[in-house]
Design an enzyme around this catalytic site. Structure first.
Site, PDB file in Angstrom:
ATOM      1  N   SER A   8       0.847  -1.200   0.000  1.00  0.00           N
ATOM      2  CA  SER A   8       0.000   0.000   0.000  1.00  0.00           C
ATOM      3  C   SER A   8       0.876   1.241   0.000  1.00  0.00           C
ATOM      4  O   SER A   8       1.760   1.380   0.847  1.00  0.00           O
ATOM      5  CB  SER A   8      -0.910   0.015   1.229  1.00  0.00           C
ATOM      6  OG  SER A   8      -1.624   1.228   1.316  1.00  0.00           O
ATOM      7  N   CYS A   9       0.644   2.142  -0.959  1.00  0.00           N
ATOM      8  CA  CYS A   9       1.332   3.431  -0.978  1.00  0.00           C
ATOM      9  C   CYS A   9       0.292   4.539  -0.779  1.00  0.00           C
ATOM     10  O   CYS A   9      -0.904   4.294  -0.898  1.00  0.00           O
ATOM     11  CB  CYS A   9       2.091   3.619  -2.295  1.00  0.00           C
ATOM     12  SG  CYS A   9       1.043   3.875  -3.734  1.00  0.00           S
ATOM     13  N   PRO A  10       0.733   5.773  -0.471  1.00  0.00           N
ATOM     14  CA  PRO A  10      -0.233   6.832  -0.167  1.00  0.00           C
ATOM     15  C   PRO A  10      -1.245   7.127  -1.255  1.00  0.00           C
ATOM     16  O   PRO A  10      -2.416   7.357  -0.966  1.00  0.00           O
ATOM     17  CB  PRO A  10       0.676   8.048   0.095  1.00  0.00           C
ATOM     18  CG  PRO A  10       1.944   7.456   0.591  1.00  0.00           C
ATOM     19  CD  PRO A  10       2.115   6.184  -0.178  1.00  0.00           C
TER      20      PRO A  10
END
Length: 454
Positions: A8-10
């Protein structure tokens, strides 16, 4: 041996899926079975089932946002960032495979305590969790406002018309929720669900008292850590513990955060917010060009990493009032330049790239015009010494030129697809020139610095 993983990335656009792909390819090379669950901008994909958890050896969590680990209870976890998964997928997998006899529930990757990115799992992770939930509101709201501008800058002033409705949806609703969502999910990252109530209330108060984006960030951290302290300090009898999440924590935390925002934090935060706005409005030409240059360098330095996200978050903060922003224009131009420049380089300097890189260059062009800077990462990872300075030079020039040309942008995302919208960009021709000049600088530098594959 079977492993599970979560990435998960921003923004949930590129790094999330690049990390997942890197883990899958590394696992295939090592002969390990792995399933990767992704937390992207469209939600959870390839979701891990309870049956798969029961049959798994360990879990890898490669994320820059908060991930709920409760469903993996009983399994050892290796925790890293998306960059760890992209750059060191084999080491992450090998670390997870070693966990059979460990007594640790969660192992940080790598175990070295002096690792410079270790701090990202604290305040950085909390801030990026808030930003990741906020971005869809910003993008949807900004584009709807831009479409309302297509009918005329002041067309939304006529109540009952379509431009008025679009502005009400975009600015009056989506943008109104932006700061409360940011604050609420910063607090959620720190204190789980109990943090949402005081966080969102603090964010709403920040909007109402003029503290804006900066006040929202402060409110989020204040709410989260207030919940953490209240949990430590307040101990209820077993029979009354059910009152904690539904009455005691929301009531006390909202009261504390609300009063502090109104009487202590709100005034100085509002003054700082107003001071920043005035400073940006009154920037002299030389100072504006330097600011654009610095923002451009930041956008290209790590292409979606913490420095890139800091520049993007700053740009979003300047557009939060629903007005066109020269800072946002510089940020988006500089973010589009690296993959476009790389794509052009693969077309012009064909002897410098392999067949696979030429194909990747076509994809980079598409990602670049969509404002997805991460499209340049494979090239930067393969040859960082030559490619990263080239990317930074092009992006720095693109950012500086948009400031020199006094270009302004009314939307926080969308790449070239928002350029045809009337009034979405002030100075659309010069904006296009800025991006093309920056991309050509990157292409020429990459083409001349890289060695021929022969």
């Amino acid at each position: 041996m079977k492993l599970l993983a979560v990435t998960s990335c921003p923004t949930g656009i590129a790094h999330t899926y690049m990390a997942a792909e890197a883990l899958q390819m590394a696992a295939e090379e090592l002969g390990v079975e792995i399933k990767v669950e992704t937390y992207g901008s469209i939600g959870v994909e390839n979701e891990i089932t309870e049956e798969e958890i029961n049959g798994a050896h360990a879990v890898i969590i490669a994320a820059d946002t908060k991930i709920d680990k409760t469903k993996f209870e009983g399994l050892p976890i290796v925790e890293g960032t998306v960059q760890d998964a992209i750059k060191n997928p084999k080491q992450l997998i090998e670390e997870a495979m070693k966990l059979e006899n460990t007594k640790e529930d969660v192992v940080k990757f790598p175990k070295s305590k002096d690792r410079h990115t270790q701090g990202k799992k604290g305040p950085y992770q909390h801030l990026m969790t808030g930003v990741s939930y906020m971005i869809p509101f910003v993008v949807a709201g900004g584009i709807l406002i831009a479409i309302s501008f297509a009918f005329g800058i002041h067309a939304a002033d006529n109540e009952g018309t379509l431009p008025w409705a679009l502005s009400l949806i975009g600015g009056g609703s989506a943008f109104a929720l932006m700061i409360p969502i940011l604050s609420g999910f910063i607090a959620f990252s720190i204190a789980d669900r109990p943090g949402l109530v005081p966080g969102m209330i603090g964010g709403m108060l920040s909007s109402q008292i003029g503290a804006g984006f900066l006040g929202g960030i402060i409110a989020g951290f204040l709410a989260g850590y207030t919940i953490v302290l209240l949990r430590k300090w307040i101990k209820l009898p077993k029979a009354m513990e059910g009152l904690m999440p539904v009455l005691v924590l929301p009531l006390l935390s909202s009261l504390i955060v609300g009063l502090l925002m109104i009487y202590v934090i709100g005034t100085p935060a509002a003054a700082m917010n107003a001071g920043l706005s005035n400073w940006l409005d009154n920037l002299q030409e030389g100072s504006a060009i330097i600011l654009g240059l610095v923002l451009g360098l930041m956008m290209a330095f790590d292409m979606g990493g913490p420095i890139n996200k800091a520049a993007y978050t700053f740009g979003v903060g300047t557009i939060a009032a629903g007005q066109s922003s020269s800072v946002m224009a510089a940020v988006m131009a500089a973010g589009m330049t690296p993959p476009i420049g790389i794509g052009i380089a693969t077309l012009i300097y064909k002897r410098k790239f392999t067949k696979e890189e030429k194909e990747a260059g076509k994809a980079a062009l598409v990602l670049g015009i969509s404002f997805i800077t991460e499209g340049a990462i494979p090239f930067a990872a393969a040859d960082p010494i030559r490619v990263i300075p080239s990317l930074m030079a092009g992006s720095g020039v693109a950012g500086a030129l948009t400031m020199l040309f006094k270009v302004k942008l009314a939307v926080p995302h969308g790449g070239v697809f928002v350029l045809p919208i009337p009034n979405a960009v002030e100075g659309v021709l010069l904006y296009t020139v800025s991006i093309l000049v920056g991309a050509l600088i990157t292409a020429v530098m990459v083409g001349n610095l890289k060695k021929s594959i022969d």
